[in-house]
Design a protein around this motif. Structure first.
Motif, mmCIF file in Angstrom:
data_model
loop_
_atom_site.group_PDB
_atom_site.id
_atom_site.type_symbol
_atom_site.label_atom_id
_atom_site.label_comp_id
_atom_site.label_asym_id
_atom_site.label_seq_id
_atom_site.Cartn_x
_atom_site.Cartn_y
_atom_site.Cartn_z
ATOM 1 N N THR A 140 -0.719 2.199 7.785
ATOM 2 C CA THR A 140 -0.055 0.904 7.843
ATOM 3 C C THR A 140 -0.936 -0.066 7.081
ATOM 4 O O THR A 140 -2.127 -0.169 7.363
ATOM 5 C CB THR A 140 0.106 0.418 9.298
ATOM 6 N N LYS A 141 -0.366 -0.781 6.118
ATOM 7 C CA LYS A 141 -1.109 -1.801 5.381
ATOM 8 C C LYS A 141 -1.063 -3.091 6.192
ATOM 9 O O LYS A 141 -0.006 -3.684 6.359
ATOM 10 C CB LYS A 141 -0.485 -2.040 4.000
ATOM 11 N N LEU A 142 -2.213 -3.508 6.700
ATOM 12 C CA LEU A 142 -2.271 -4.765 7.438
ATOM 13 C C LEU A 142 -2.369 -5.941 6.477
ATOM 14 O O LEU A 142 -1.834 -7.008 6.744
ATOM 15 C CB LEU A 142 -3.444 -4.750 8.415
ATOM 16 N N ILE A 143 -3.094 -5.746 5.358
ATOM 17 C CA ILE A 143 -3.183 -6.736 4.284
ATOM 18 C C ILE A 143 -3.171 -5.952 2.981
ATOM 19 O O ILE A 143 -3.817 -4.919 2.874
ATOM 20 C CB ILE A 143 -4.480 -7.565 4.344
ATOM 21 N N SER A 144 -2.454 -6.457 1.999
ATOM 22 C CA SER A 144 -2.408 -5.768 0.715
ATOM 23 C C SER A 144 -2.328 -6.789 -0.407
ATOM 24 O O SER A 144 -1.694 -7.824 -0.268
ATOM 25 C CB SER A 144 -1.190 -4.841 0.670
ATOM 26 N N GLY A 145 -2.978 -6.499 -1.525
ATOM 27 C CA GLY A 145 -2.927 -7.388 -2.670
ATOM 28 C C GLY A 145 -3.984 -7.030 -3.692
ATOM 29 O O GLY A 145 -4.624 -5.987 -3.601
ATOM 30 N N GLU A 146 -4.189 -7.908 -4.638
ATOM 31 C CA GLU A 146 -5.166 -7.657 -5.684
ATOM 32 C C GLU A 146 -6.570 -8.119 -5.304
ATOM 33 O O GLU A 146 -7.540 -7.733 -5.927
ATOM 34 C CB GLU A 146 -4.732 -8.343 -6.983
ATOM 35 N N ARG A 147 -6.682 -8.959 -4.289
ATOM 36 C CA ARG A 147 -7.991 -9.469 -3.872
ATOM 37 C C ARG A 147 -8.642 -8.517 -2.875
ATOM 38 O O ARG A 147 -8.024 -7.576 -2.400
ATOM 39 C CB ARG A 147 -7.839 -10.859 -3.281
ATOM 40 N N ILE A 148 -9.878 -8.815 -2.509
ATOM 41 C CA ILE A 148 -10.644 -7.943 -1.609
ATOM 42 C C ILE A 148 -10.131 -8.059 -0.177
ATOM 43 O O ILE A 148 -9.978 -9.158 0.362
ATOM 44 C CB ILE A 148 -12.139 -8.300 -1.689
ATOM 45 N N ASN A 149 -9.871 -6.915 0.432
ATOM 46 C CA ASN A 149 -9.453 -6.792 1.829
ATOM 47 C C ASN A 149 -10.280 -5.675 2.447
ATOM 48 O O ASN A 149 -10.358 -4.599 1.871
ATOM 49 C CB ASN A 149 -7.976 -6.408 1.942
ATOM 50 N N ARG A 150 -10.858 -5.907 3.590
ATOM 51 C CA ARG A 150 -11.711 -4.898 4.207
ATOM 52 C C ARG A 150 -11.395 -4.747 5.686
ATOM 53 O O ARG A 150 -11.493 -5.701 6.447
ATOM 54 C CB ARG A 150 -13.193 -5.267 4.057
ATOM 55 N N GLY A 151 -11.026 -3.554 6.096
ATOM 56 C CA GLY A 151 -10.894 -3.203 7.504
ATOM 57 C C GLY A 151 -12.171 -2.521 7.932
ATOM 58 O O GLY A 151 -12.598 -1.562 7.285
#
Length: 154
Positions: free
Chosen positions: A44-55
């Motif tokens: 499941t993608k909680l946040i998605s995009g071109e910028r930095i996202n870290r779980g």
């Protein structure tokens, strides 16, 4: 399967609850970065995009799944905490980068460990239900806490 040949995947935390295996982490691919939660291998993608996202961390309490990490918004990093894939509010200033590294639930309260840059220094922070616990905040030049254990009062 957590990854594909054209995607770099980072599994940062794992939690086993009865017959379910949860993993939180992130993926970096050309044109897309995602803060992800996998349940039994299904992402499941909680946040998605071109910028930095870290779980970075997760826990399960009373069948509720909590995940913590951070997201780049503009030129800053902001903390992100989810409960059952829904974003929870977390208090932070917009003055510098703020991160959420760990999450734990004790006595129905959600505790998040993170850090925030303030006036050129790093403040290690614990939030309780999205509000900063001031007396636990520690400012330093170079230390960063990334793990915690919250013990309930007896």
């Amino acid at each position: 399967m957590l990854s594909h040949i054209d995607t770099t995947t980072y599994a940062k935390s794992i939690y086993v609850d009865q017959d379910n295996v949860y993993i939180v982490g992130y993926t970096d691919a050309i044109g897309e970065r995602s803060f992800k939660l996998w349940k039994n291998g299904v992402p499941t993608k909680l946040i998605s995009g071109e910028r930095i996202n870290r779980g970075l961390d997760l826990t399960v309490e009373n069948e509720n799944v909590y995940a913590a990490g951070y997201e780049q918004v503009g030129d800053k990093y902001v903390p992100r905490v989810f409960k059952n894939n829904e974003l929870l509010p977390i208090q932070h200033t917009a003055s510098g980068h703020t991160y959420a590294f760990a999450v734990q639930v004790v006595d129905e309260k959600v505790y998040v460990l993170g850090s925030e840059y303030r006036n050129g220094k790093q403040a290690n922070i614990i939030w309780e239900n999205g509000k900063e616990i001031d007396f636990l905040s520690v400012e330093s030049g170079y230390s960063e806490f990334q793990s915690m254990i919250v013990v309930p009062k007896e």
